[in-house]
Design a protein around this motif. Structure first.
Motif, mmCIF file in Angstrom:
data_model
loop_
_atom_site.group_PDB
_atom_site.id
_atom_site.type_symbol
_atom_site.label_atom_id
_atom_site.label_comp_id
_atom_site.label_asym_id
_atom_site.label_seq_id
_atom_site.Cartn_x
_atom_site.Cartn_y
_atom_site.Cartn_z
ATOM 1 N N ALA A 107 17.240 -98.891 6.103
ATOM 2 C CA ALA A 107 17.457 -97.467 5.874
ATOM 3 C C ALA A 107 16.365 -96.600 6.497
ATOM 4 C CB ALA A 107 17.543 -97.195 4.373
ATOM 5 N N ILE A 108 15.278 -97.208 6.957
ATOM 6 C CA ILE A 108 14.185 -96.451 7.572
ATOM 7 C C ILE A 108 14.576 -96.058 8.994
ATOM 8 C CG2 ILE A 108 11.765 -96.510 8.286
ATOM 9 C CD1 ILE A 108 11.330 -98.678 6.146
ATOM 10 N N GLU A 109 14.528 -94.767 9.309
ATOM 11 C CA GLU A 109 14.865 -94.302 10.657
ATOM 12 C C GLU A 109 13.943 -94.940 11.690
ATOM 13 O OE1 GLU A 109 15.674 -90.076 11.379
ATOM 14 O OE2 GLU A 109 15.438 -89.801 9.219
ATOM 15 N N SER A 110 14.505 -95.211 12.846
ATOM 16 C CA SER A 110 13.747 -95.922 13.880
ATOM 17 C C SER A 110 12.565 -95.118 14.416
ATOM 18 C CB SER A 110 14.666 -96.311 15.030
ATOM 19 O OG SER A 110 15.270 -95.167 15.609
ATOM 20 N N LYS A 111 12.571 -93.802 14.238
ATOM 21 C CA LYS A 111 11.449 -93.004 14.765
ATOM 22 C C LYS A 111 10.131 -93.353 14.083
ATOM 23 C CE LYS A 111 11.715 -88.856 11.818
ATOM 24 N NZ LYS A 111 11.852 -87.383 11.838
ATOM 25 N N TYR A 112 10.207 -93.928 12.884
ATOM 26 C CA TYR A 112 8.993 -94.319 12.168
ATOM 27 C C TYR A 112 8.523 -95.723 12.547
ATOM 28 C CZ TYR A 112 10.461 -90.387 9.252
ATOM 29 O OH TYR A 112 10.857 -89.151 8.811
ATOM 30 N N TRP A 113 9.216 -96.367 13.468
ATOM 31 C CA TRP A 113 8.870 -97.730 13.862
ATOM 32 C C TRP A 113 7.836 -97.774 14.981
ATOM 33 C CZ3 TRP A 113 13.912 -101.169 14.164
ATOM 34 C CH2 TRP A 113 14.654 -101.013 12.982
ATOM 35 N N HIS A 114 7.495 -96.632 15.538
ATOM 36 C CA HIS A 114 6.592 -96.643 16.698
ATOM 37 C C HIS A 114 6.040 -95.241 16.937
ATOM 38 C CE1 HIS A 114 9.609 -94.603 19.240
ATOM 39 N NE2 HIS A 114 10.468 -95.272 18.506
ATOM 40 N N ASP A 115 4.967 -95.149 17.740
ATOM 41 C CA ASP A 115 4.462 -93.862 18.200
ATOM 42 C C ASP A 115 4.744 -93.743 19.699
ATOM 43 O OD1 ASP A 115 2.559 -95.559 19.298
ATOM 44 O OD2 ASP A 115 0.939 -94.941 17.954
#
Length: 462
Positions: free
Chosen positions: A23-31
């Motif tokens: 459920a975590i959006e992919s934008k929070y997976w990387h900088d």
């Protein structure tokens, strides 16, 4: 089935604060570092400092890694999640809490975007000078965690120079609030300096007291074409002497950058009809009623007569100035112009910058003849940006090989591998190129003292 930790985290925080797994959006997976995305175990989006403290204390107790995230615009991987750990985005902790026009301060939450801070200062008749190309996305907490610099360091200094007070949360959940407004406050250690530039490894910044400046009433901008780098050094020395504190920006761009970006982006105008050896964007801002343009023109006219500057374009209006700055700010368009790139944010003695650019262009092209090597930077404060793209490599750019080449050059010239963006993950193997064994050992002792269980942004810097 949720784990015990997941149940504890969810029950300890307000509703809709924690998200798990898929459920975590992919934008929070990387900088913006370009590293492979990492899905965290959980995402926490606190609304208050107390929320931050609760989550941090629980992670510390259970020995679960926690990685703080701001606007995710860093280039060194400092906000990259840890597998099996918690990512904490401070985006909900946003807003200007107070502007004190008498003290010249602004108190803001750490997730506040830089552009919002700039706008709020302007609305109050004041000025916040920290400025970056990512101003609309980056957050002040991230700016301070990496000690960002940007375009006007030559006059106003780095991010740490804009801070009077901080509130932060330690790895064990302790909240330390020192929202000082005074410029002079020498009572014991200046603890805030530990956390500014520490990349979220020692504590999580939650609130900031910023120092504001008087808003300049006039700004003059010019683009100069110089024959070579020696002329640039003469221009810099003269501008400092003639303009004094009104010199607010000194941006240098080599033809590799100017030609690539103006050819790739038709909306950008070429600054001159003829090509030059080096280009300089210079800005003067001040408080003279008659404006800064005449003073900037007088400074540059002498240099034109002496052949130090070959040609000059002075912005006659605010629109002209924006068009001149658009070239320098076009760095956000690299994906459109070049595709995948390898970027460097390095520092070198200003007098050696010309030699460094010649070397890096020559050495990169010797190994990859088709490479684009773009060079530009805030030369007045010894900051050089290098961007490399090897077209024949496609999406698989030779990162490790180019890193080794550029950072060895930095080491040999007595520079720093990071001028602004920190160390994070990307530059970690090269920290010893810039810092002595004794310095690194002391950093590690400080980290161990504040975070003995190594739960806060582990694996970064060291």
């Amino acid at each position: 089935m949720p784990t015990t930790f997941e149940l504890e985290l969810q029950s300890a925080l307000p509703d809709n604060t924690v998200t798990f797994g898929e459920a975590i959006e992919s934008k929070y997976w990387h900088d913006w570092s370009g590293l492979a995305p990492v899905q965290p175990l959980a995402l926490v989006r606190p609304r208050t400092t107390q929320d931050v403290s609760i989550a941090m204390a629980l992670c510390n107790e259970r020995r679960i890694a926690l990685v703080p995230q701001g606007g995710l615009t860093g280039l060194a991987g400092g906000a990259q999640p840890v597998a099996g750990g918690v990512a904490m985005s401070l985006e909900r902790m946003s807003g200007v809490e107070e502007i004190d026009a008498v003290m010249g301060t602004m108190t803001v939450l750490a997730g506040t975007r830089l552009s919002e801070i700039q706008d709020a200062a302007e609305a109050a008749g004041l000025y916040f000078p920290l400025d970056l190309g990512a101003r609309g996305s980056c957050s002040i907490g991230g700016n301070l965690s990496t000690n960002a610099g940007g375009n006007r360091v030559i006059r106003y200094g780095m991010a740490r120079d804009q801070v009077l007070g901080l509130e932060y949360v330690l790895p064990d959940g302790t909240i330390v609030s020192s929202l000082n407004k005074m410029i002079k406050n020498n009572a014991g250690y200046d603890l805030k300096q530990l956390f500014i530039g520490s990349e979220g490894t020692l504590g999580i910044i939650t609130r900031v007291v910023l120092r504001l400046q008087a808003k300049p009433i006039s700004v003059a901008t010019a683009m100069c074409g110089c024959p070579d780098y020696e002329a640039v050094l003469t221009l810099l020395k003269t501008a400092r002497a003639k303009l004094g504190p009104s010199l607010s920006a000194f941006e240098v761009m080599w033809p590799s950058f100017v030609d690539c970006m103006t050819n790739g982006l038709p909306q950008l105008r070429k600054p001159f009809a003829e090509a030059h050896g080096v280009y300089v964007l210079i800005e003067a801002s001040g408080f003279r009623e008659e404006g800064e343009s005449a003073h900037l023109e007088a400074c540059l006219s002498t240099l034109l007569e002496d052949g130090v500057v070959n040609d000059v374009v002075i912005g006659a209006s605010e629109r002209d100035a924006k068009e001149l700055w658009a070239l320098r700010d076009s760095v956000s368009e690299y994906p459109k112009v070049l595709g995948a790139v390898i970027g460097f944010d390095i520092g070198l003695p200003t007098t050696l910058m010309g030699e460094a650019v010649d070397r890096v262009q020559r050495e990169v092209k010797a190994q990859w003849p088709d490479a684009h090597v773009l060079c530009y930077g805030h030369i007045g404060d010894s900051n050089l940006h290098v961007v490399v793209n090897v077209p024949s490599a496609g999406a698989h750019q030779p990162h490790s090989e180019v890193d080794a080449l550029v950072y060895e050059l930095v080491r040999s010239m007595g520079g720093t591998i990071s001028a602004e963006h920190g160390i994070g993950l990307v530059k970690k193997p090269f920290l010893s190129f810039t810092r002595s064994p004794e310095e690194i050992a002391l950093m590690q002792r400080i980290k161990a003292a504040l975070d003995p269980h190594n739960v806060l942004n582990p694996g970064k810097v060291f």
